[in-house]
Design an enzyme around this catalytic site. Structure first.
Site, short mmCIF file in Angstrom:
data_model
loop_
_atom_site.label_atom_id
_atom_site.label_comp_id
_atom_site.label_asym_id
_atom_site.label_seq_id
_atom_site.Cartn_x
_atom_site.Cartn_y
_atom_site.Cartn_z
N PHE A 146 0.87 -1.15 0.07
CA PHE A 146 0.04 0.01 -0.10
C PHE A 146 0.91 1.14 0.09
CE2 PHE A 146 -2.54 3.37 1.67
CZ PHE A 146 -3.73 3.27 0.88
N ASP B 116 9.24 2.77 2.05
CA ASP B 116 8.13 3.63 2.55
C ASP B 116 7.91 3.36 3.77
OD1 ASP B 116 5.40 4.23 3.16
OD2 ASP B 116 4.72 3.34 1.23
N LYS C 266 2.22 9.95 8.46
CA LYS C 266 1.47 9.49 9.35
C LYS C 266 1.89 9.84 11.01
CE LYS C 266 -1.35 5.49 7.74
NZ LYS C 266 -0.76 4.72 6.45
C1 PLP Z 1 -1.15 5.15 5.07
C2 PLP Z 1 -0.10 4.66 4.08
C3 PLP Z 1 0.31 5.52 2.86
C4 PLP Z 1 -0.65 6.68 2.58
O1 PLP Z 1 -0.50 7.65 3.39
P1 PLP Z 1 -1.56 8.88 3.12
O2 PLP Z 1 -1.12 9.87 4.21
O3 PLP Z 1 -2.88 8.25 3.39
O4 PLP Z 1 -1.36 9.46 1.73
C5 PLP Z 1 1.44 5.14 2.08
N1 PLP Z 1 2.10 3.99 2.41
C6 PLP Z 1 2.08 3.44 3.71
C7 PLP Z 1 2.95 2.05 3.98
C8 PLP Z 1 0.89 3.75 4.33
O5 PLP Z 1 0.77 2.94 5.44
#
Ligand code: PLP
Length: 398
Positions: free
Chosen positions: A138, A223, A252
């Site tokens: 994700f 990420d 986050k």
């Molecule tokens: C939540 C998340 C995203 C997206 O972040 P947003 O602030 O919702 O755009 C991207 N990568 C990972 C691993 C995430 O958990």
């Protein structure tokens, strides 16, 4: 306004992308507890999806935001911003990276990281544009990050618009990655622990990805939007796997609830020159003041040690539960305070979530029929005990 009233307005005028919401509206929180309109208290093991790492009403974060709000919220990036410079300095000092760029969300950070990787090879005159990401990953909801996200349900409706040159390989399979890498590959984009995908730990795979990227000559983007900022017991998760990436993304927890994202990069791939990228809000004084307060608290060694200790305790408790109900709980996964529990197919994770909510506990769900526990990092051991008690009762009856 009553919750039912809010719900009826919401149903009439809000674009529903989140499905049936829980019939609860929160008014405030303290530490790891949230309170709803009716005054009911909930112990929070979701933390606004790994955002509220210092819980609710943390005195240092509240003070930093309040003071900054009284002085200056936003001024544009045409001017120097003290809080932004200090946050960039702190993040680079605490990591293996040399420079930082700020944005507002995780998707935006990944989007920027993809652009940075492509720009890096553009500058070098190499025709490398392809981004390889993993199945079950994700990376966000923008058009490029949804292309990278390895879950068909998120991208299918948008297919004709997706940028080309993004492909997915199975997570954890180094030989599949090896075959997918080509002279066109610009970067591999990867999570240390797949969060939304079901708390799946990359373990040894990550160092292999690094080695394959080196062999190929492409960049590695990690990420850490969910795993970063203390979540796994170290400030960044990559520290635990024995590798360094070229680029890392954050969001986050970085602002403790105030939206902020970041791209960190090694000097050798800081390819953005003036005009190549930008943002109106990214790195504004308010968000950076929040980031500074959060980071100075979480980066303390004693704080990180407490996350590791509570994480080990919590995981051992969940494993004990699994040993007690091996037919119902298939696996316990994760590190630090990012833990997952995969359930047998006959027990739906969302049913458990709903039942726990009725008993005053907010938990998350994720892929692979997993319960996801990502509480504020300040959660207390007795709150973990209380959750485990409620889970024990649930599985006894289930
Ligand atoms: C939540 C998340 C995203 C997206 O972040 P947003 O602030 O919702 O755009 C991207 N990568 C990972 C691993 C995430 O958990």
């Amino acid at each position: 306004m009553e919750t039912a009233m809010i719900a009826s307005i919401d149903k009439r005028v809000y674009m529903n992308t989140f499905g049936e919401r829980f019939p609860i509206a929160f008014t405030h929180g303290k530490d790891s507890t949230l309170y709803d309109k009716e005054g009911v208290a909930y112990t929070d093991f979701l933390a606004g999806i790994a955002v509220n790492a210092l819980g609710y009403g943390h005195p240092k974060v509240t003070a930093a935001i309040t003071e900054q709000a009284q002085k200056l919220l936003h001024c544009s990036n045409y001017f120097y911003i003290e809080q932004q410079a200090l946050l960039a300095e702190m993040l680079t000092h605490l990591s293996c990276f040399d420079r930082a760029f700020f944005c507002n969300t995780g998707a935006e950070a990944n989007e920027g990281a993809i652009k940075l990787a492509r720009k890096h090879f553009y500058d070098k005159g190499e025709d490398r544009y392809e981004i390889i990401a993993c199945d079950n990953s994700f990376h966000g909801r923008t058009i490029a990050t949804v292309a990278a996200t390895g879950q068909e349900k998120y991208k299918k409706p948008y297919a004709p618009l997706l940028p080309s040159g993004i492909k997915n390989v199975p997570y954890g399979d180094a030989s599949a990655l090896k075959s997918a890498l080509s002279p066109k590959t610009a970067a591999v984009l990867i999570e240390c622990i797949q969060g939304e995908g079901g708390v799946i730990d990359g373990s040894d795979y990550l160092a292999k990805v690094r080695a394959l990227c080196d062999e190929n000559g492409c960049l590695m983007i990690v990420d850490e939007v969910q795993t970063g900022i203390g979540r796994t017991g170290t400030l960044f998760a990559y520290e635990q796997y024995g590798f360094e990436s070229d680029i890392l993304t954050l969001a986050k927890a970085l602002g403790g609830g105030v939206p902020i994202g970041a791209i960190l990069a090694k000097e050798a791939c800081c390819a953005f020159a003036p005009g190549d990228h930008g943002t109106t809000f990214g790195g504004n004084p308010l968000a950076c003041a929040a980031g500074l307060a959060v980071l100075s608290e979480i980066s303390r060694e004693a704080f990180l040690e407490s996350v590791r200790k509570k994480g080990e305790y919590f995981k051992a408790e969940l494993e004990r539960l699994q040993a007690q109900f091996p037919q119902k709980i298939l696996e316990v996964r994760g590190r630090g305070l990012m833990l997952g529990m995969e359930l047998a197919p006959e027990i739906k994770n969302s049913d458990v979530q709903k039942e726990l909510l009725k008993q005053g506990f907010i938990i998350g769900v994720a892929g692979h029929n997993t319960l996801r526990f990502i509480p504020p990092l300040i959660i207390r051991e007795e709150q973990i005990d209380a959750l485990v008690g409620v889970l024990t009762n649930y599985f006894r009856k289930a």
